[in-house]
Design an enzyme around this catalytic site. Sequence first.
Site, PDB file in Angstrom:
ATOM      1  N   TYR A 248       0.834  -1.199   0.000  1.00 58.98           N
ATOM      2  CA  TYR A 248       0.000   0.000   0.000  1.00 58.98           C
ATOM      3  C   TYR A 248       0.877   1.260   0.000  1.00 58.98           C
ATOM      4  CZ  TYR A 248      -3.607   3.312   1.458  1.00 58.98           C
ATOM      5  OH  TYR A 248      -4.462   4.376   1.533  1.00 58.98           O
TER       6      TYR A 248
ATOM      7  N   PRO B 166      -4.213  11.825   3.053  1.00 57.62           N
ATOM      8  CA  PRO B 166      -4.776  11.658   4.394  1.00 57.62           C
ATOM      9  C   PRO B 166      -4.140  10.480   5.125  1.00 57.62           C
ATOM     10  CG  PRO B 166      -6.357  10.954   2.712  1.00 57.62           C
ATOM     11  CD  PRO B 166      -5.125  11.425   2.001  1.00 57.62           C
TER      12      PRO B 166
ATOM     13  N   ILE C 152      -7.780   8.356   9.067  1.00 54.07           N
ATOM     14  CA  ILE C 152      -9.090   8.973   8.908  1.00 54.07           C
ATOM     15  C   ILE C 152     -10.148   7.962   9.347  1.00 54.07           C
ATOM     16  CG2 ILE C 152     -10.683  10.083   7.278  1.00 54.07           C
ATOM     17  CD1 ILE C 152      -7.995  11.593   7.757  1.00 54.07           C
TER      18      ILE C 152
END
Length: 136
Positions: free
Chosen positions: A49, A79, A82
Site C-alpha cells: 500500500y 490523508p 481517517i
Amino acid sequence: MGPDPGGQFEVGLPSDRAVLPGMRARGFGRVINISSGAAQTGGVIGPHYAASKAGLHGLTHGYASLLAKEGITVNAVAPSIIDTEMIIDHPKVNPAIVPVGRYGKPEEVAAVVAMVAQNGYLTGQTIFVNGGRYMI
C-alpha cells in the site's frame, strides 16, 4: 511540437487518458490524486500500500511539471488515520498514535481537496492531512 511531445501521456492511467484531452483543449484543469501519508511513513496497512501511494506522488510531480504551462495543476492530498472502514478495526490504529489525539474526519479531507481545487497557483504538491502524524 504537438500537444503530447514525446508521447508522455500515451502510457498514462486510463483515467488520465479520459480527462486530459478535454482539460488540454480548455487550457484549464485540476487533477487531485488521493494518496496517503503511508507513502512517507510506511503506514499500518502494509508495504504494498505504501509503495503504491509513493508511486502516486511521483506521478503527481511528473504530471505537474508537464502540464503546468497548459493551465492544468496536479496535486495530491495524502490523508492518514481517517475515521473510515479502512482503519476502524485495525489492531495497530488508535487515536493515541495521532498527535492531535483523534482520528481525522472524511469532511476534513474533503475540505482540503476543495481548497486545492480552487487554487490555480498550487501545483506539484502533496498536502498531508494527518493530525500531525507526519510533518515535513
